[in-house]
Scaffold this motif. Sequence first.
Motif, PDB file in Angstrom:
ATOM      1  N   MET A 216      -4.744  -1.107  12.173  1.00 17.03           N
ATOM      2  CA  MET A 216      -3.430  -1.597  12.601  1.00 17.03           C
ATOM      3  C   MET A 216      -3.063  -0.933  13.927  1.00 17.03           C
ATOM      4  O   MET A 216      -3.201   0.261  14.109  1.00 17.03           O
ATOM      5  CB  MET A 216      -2.380  -1.233  11.553  1.00 17.03           C
ATOM      6  CG  MET A 216      -0.986  -1.718  11.867  1.00 17.03           C
ATOM      7  SD  MET A 216       0.210  -0.970  10.749  1.00 17.03           S
ATOM      8  CE  MET A 216      -0.470  -1.492   9.172  1.00 17.03           C
TER       9      MET A 216
ATOM     10  N   ARG B  25      -0.398   0.414  16.384  1.00 20.30           N
ATOM     11  CA  ARG B  25       0.972   0.894  16.298  1.00 20.30           C
ATOM     12  C   ARG B  25       1.565   1.012  17.698  1.00 20.30           C
ATOM     13  O   ARG B  25       1.128   1.829  18.495  1.00 20.30           O
ATOM     14  CB  ARG B  25       1.032   2.230  15.560  1.00 20.30           C
ATOM     15  CG  ARG B  25       0.581   2.125  14.118  1.00 20.30           C
ATOM     16  CD  ARG B  25       1.199   3.189  13.280  1.00 20.30           C
ATOM     17  NE  ARG B  25       1.057   2.894  11.867  1.00 20.30           N
ATOM     18  CZ  ARG B  25       1.658   3.565  10.916  1.00 20.30           C
ATOM     19  NH1 ARG B  25       2.448   4.561  11.223  1.00 20.30           N
ATOM     20  NH2 ARG B  25       1.479   3.248   9.648  1.00 20.30           N
TER      21      ARG B  25
ATOM     22  N   GLU C 290       4.940   1.572  18.235  1.00 18.35           N
ATOM     23  CA  GLU C 290       5.919   2.645  18.105  1.00 18.35           C
ATOM     24  C   GLU C 290       7.052   2.570  19.124  1.00 18.35           C
ATOM     25  O   GLU C 290       7.672   3.577  19.455  1.00 18.35           O
ATOM     26  CB  GLU C 290       5.236   4.021  18.200  1.00 18.35           C
ATOM     27  CG  GLU C 290       4.126   4.240  17.197  1.00 18.35           C
ATOM     28  CD  GLU C 290       4.639   4.234  15.768  1.00 18.35           C
ATOM     29  OE1 GLU C 290       3.820   4.020  14.877  1.00 18.35           O
ATOM     30  OE2 GLU C 290       5.832   4.435  15.551  1.00 18.35           O
TER      31      GLU C 290
ATOM     32  N   SER D 146      11.819  -2.185   7.591  1.00 14.08           N
ATOM     33  CA  SER D 146      11.140  -1.065   6.941  1.00 14.08           C
ATOM     34  C   SER D 146      10.693  -1.472   5.544  1.00 14.08           C
ATOM     35  O   SER D 146      11.119  -2.505   5.003  1.00 14.08           O
ATOM     36  CB  SER D 146      12.083   0.129   6.842  1.00 14.08           C
ATOM     37  OG  SER D 146      13.142  -0.163   5.931  1.00 14.08           O
TER      38      SER D 146
ATOM     39  N   THR E 273       4.351  -0.067   0.646  1.00 11.73           N
ATOM     40  CA  THR E 273       3.734   0.711   1.734  1.00 11.73           C
ATOM     41  C   THR E 273       2.234   0.454   1.788  1.00 11.73           C
ATOM     42  O   THR E 273       1.660   0.228   2.867  1.00 11.73           O
ATOM     43  CB  THR E 273       4.008   2.216   1.534  1.00 11.73           C
ATOM     44  OG1 THR E 273       5.414   2.446   1.549  1.00 11.73           O
ATOM     45  CG2 THR E 273       3.359   3.036   2.636  1.00 11.73           C
ATOM     46  N   GLU E 274       1.599   0.470   0.638  1.00  9.08           N
ATOM     47  CA  GLU E 274       0.157   0.198   0.595  1.00  9.08           C
ATOM     48  C   GLU E 274      -0.136  -1.229   1.031  1.00  9.08           C
ATOM     49  O   GLU E 274      -1.111  -1.482   1.754  1.00  9.08           O
ATOM     50  CB  GLU E 274      -0.371   0.429  -0.822  1.00  9.08           C
ATOM     51  CG  GLU E 274      -1.873   0.205  -0.942  1.00  9.08           C
ATOM     52  CD  GLU E 274      -2.377   0.406  -2.356  1.00  9.08           C
ATOM     53  OE1 GLU E 274      -3.571   0.126  -2.599  1.00  9.08           O
ATOM     54  OE2 GLU E 274      -1.588   0.833  -3.219  1.00  9.08           O
TER      55      GLU E 274
ATOM     56  N   CYS F  26       1.555  -3.076   3.141  1.00  6.07           N
ATOM     57  CA  CYS F  26       1.710  -3.160   4.593  1.00  6.07           C
ATOM     58  C   CYS F  26       0.538  -2.528   5.328  1.00  6.07           C
ATOM     59  O   CYS F  26       0.139  -2.989   6.408  1.00  6.07           O
ATOM     60  CB  CYS F  26       3.014  -2.489   5.020  1.00  6.07           C
ATOM     61  SG  CYS F  26       4.494  -3.425   4.564  1.00  6.07           S
ATOM     62  N   SER F  27      -0.027  -1.475   4.761  1.00  5.40           N
ATOM     63  CA  SER F  27      -1.147  -0.800   5.422  1.00  5.40           C
ATOM     64  C   SER F  27      -2.381  -1.687   5.499  1.00  5.40           C
ATOM     65  O   SER F  27      -3.257  -1.453   6.338  1.00  5.40           O
ATOM     66  CB  SER F  27      -1.476   0.504   4.681  1.00  5.40           C
ATOM     67  OG  SER F  27      -2.090   0.233   3.425  1.00  5.40           O
ATOM     68  N   ARG F  28      -2.451  -2.694   4.650  1.00  4.25           N
ATOM     69  CA  ARG F  28      -3.618  -3.587   4.639  1.00  4.25           C
ATOM     70  C   ARG F  28      -3.410  -4.844   5.485  1.00  4.25           C
ATOM     71  O   ARG F  28      -4.342  -5.616   5.666  1.00  4.25           O
ATOM     72  CB  ARG F  28      -3.950  -3.989   3.193  1.00  4.25           C
ATOM     73  CG  ARG F  28      -4.268  -2.824   2.273  1.00  4.25           C
ATOM     74  CD  ARG F  28      -5.043  -3.293   1.064  1.00  4.25           C
ATOM     75  NE  ARG F  28      -4.318  -4.277   0.278  1.00  4.25           N
ATOM     76  CZ  ARG F  28      -3.610  -3.988  -0.824  1.00  4.25           C
ATOM     77  NH1 ARG F  28      -3.533  -2.726  -1.241  1.00  4.25           N
ATOM     78  NH2 ARG F  28      -3.002  -4.938  -1.497  1.00  4.25           N
TER      79      ARG F  28
ATOM     80  N   GLU G 109      -2.233  -7.031   8.987  1.00  9.95           N
ATOM     81  CA  GLU G 109      -2.262  -6.934  10.448  1.00  9.95           C
ATOM     82  C   GLU G 109      -0.837  -7.084  10.970  1.00  9.95           C
ATOM     83  O   GLU G 109      -0.380  -8.191  11.273  1.00  9.95           O
ATOM     84  CB  GLU G 109      -3.175  -8.020  11.027  1.00  9.95           C
ATOM     85  CG  GLU G 109      -4.645  -7.841  10.718  1.00  9.95           C
ATOM     86  CD  GLU G 109      -5.214  -6.585  11.376  1.00  9.95           C
ATOM     87  OE1 GLU G 109      -4.756  -6.227  12.476  1.00  9.95           O
ATOM     88  OE2 GLU G 109      -6.112  -5.960  10.778  1.00  9.95           O
TER      89      GLU G 109
ATOM     90  N   THR H 275       4.087  -2.483  14.707  1.00 12.90           N
ATOM     91  CA  THR H 275       5.061  -1.506  14.219  1.00 12.90           C
ATOM     92  C   THR H 275       5.972  -1.037  15.337  1.00 12.90           C
ATOM     93  O   THR H 275       5.595  -1.010  16.515  1.00 12.90           O
ATOM     94  CB  THR H 275       4.365  -0.286  13.584  1.00 12.90           C
ATOM     95  OG1 THR H 275       3.523   0.328  14.557  1.00 12.90           O
ATOM     96  CG2 THR H 275       3.554  -0.694  12.376  1.00 12.90           C
TER      97      THR H 275
ATOM     98  N   TYR I 170       8.047  -2.618  10.368  1.00 11.74           N
ATOM     99  CA  TYR I 170       6.898  -3.509  10.458  1.00 11.74           C
ATOM    100  C   TYR I 170       7.346  -4.879  10.944  1.00 11.74           C
ATOM    101  O   TYR I 170       8.501  -5.284  10.754  1.00 11.74           O
ATOM    102  CB  TYR I 170       6.233  -3.660   9.087  1.00 11.74           C
ATOM    103  CG  TYR I 170       5.594  -2.397   8.565  1.00 11.74           C
ATOM    104  CD1 TYR I 170       4.281  -2.074   8.907  1.00 11.74           C
ATOM    105  CD2 TYR I 170       6.287  -1.530   7.731  1.00 11.74           C
ATOM    106  CE1 TYR I 170       3.676  -0.922   8.427  1.00 11.74           C
ATOM    107  CE2 TYR I 170       5.702  -0.375   7.240  1.00 11.74           C
ATOM    108  CZ  TYR I 170       4.401  -0.071   7.596  1.00 11.74           C
ATOM    109  OH  TYR I 170       3.808   1.063   7.115  1.00 11.74           O
TER     110      TYR I 170
END
Length: 366
Positions: free
Chosen positions: A1, A3, A5, A218, A232-233, A235-237, A239, A242, A252
């Motif tokens: 992913m 980021r 920021e 969020s 959270t998990e 979202c981590s998977r 594309e 952020t 996200y």
Amino acid sequence: MTRLEKVLDRRRLNRALLRRQLLSERSKLGTEDALRHLLGLQSQQPIPPYFGLWSRVEGFAPEDLAGPLTERRAVRATLMRCTVHVVTADDCRRLRHVMGPVIDRQLYGNPGRAAELKKIPDLERLAEAARELLAEPRGSKELGELLAERWPQCKPAELARIAQFVVPVVQTPPRGLWGRSSRPAWAAVESWLGSPVDRTAEVGEVVCRYLAAFGPASVADMQKWSGLTGLTEICSRLELRTFRDEQGRLLYDVPDAPLPDEDAPAPVRFLAEYDNAILSHADRSRIIDDLHVAKVISKNGIVKGTVLVDGFVAGVWKLEKAALTVTPFAALSAMHAEEVEAEGHRLAAFAEPAARARSVRIAPVG
């Protein structure tokens, strides 16, 4: 992913929400396409979604929602946060599967219901019986009484409530139709829509659609809207791009979703009672000041209709027949007062087209 920021301030998040909620400019989408984009509208009260769509869809008329509900292309069903929403038929099938854990948690997590559940040794038998009974619409009282013939040890009202958790159901018309009133009646999704819940639907798909309609957001925001956990998990998977908000929280977003400038135009809009734009974030500051939340959302969960001025909640409104009263939280400028009155007259004309006289009053600051 990847980021980025980048920090997004409150006004930038506000303009993104307005754009994605179809509030910065009324959309030319049809009603069903608008419902699909918005992932439905909260509808524990039957009429507010009509006002919500009027504020979002160009030329919206009550029959544009009443027709799909009558023709079973849209339905009112218990979904996000275990709350009734009006959604398209296809979304009902998909969202009901994804929101299953939320609905199950409400069923098993209620201490007052635990005693009744213990009296039912085989919940699947109850679900099977309820599914058969709900092949046609039935009110809760009738459903409970019929189930109590087989489970006499249980309270009929609790049996009906449990059945509406263990069997995917919809509320059937005329409940939810403009200008008509009826007690809620329920039918099984499979019987009413002619096909079962879609068990291929995935949480990640719903997260991306939420972000397209409400983001950037969020994980806490996503959880507030849906009632789901473990995001959270998820979202981590995915594309996702952020950002950070001004408090440093991770936000996200889906790629290429619109992020208008903070000074993008924001016309006056009237939001319905229980409007999703107010209720779908843990941090509501992107649309309503924390000091004003208690004036809009009561302790027992009643959510008043609100007025957006410059994109933010500036007051509440109430319509009684053809008389609209707006109560601002602070004095409005002459320009904004004129815009509120003009949009208020349009709202009153939508709600009461046959009225001989309509009025819009801006009350003293409340």
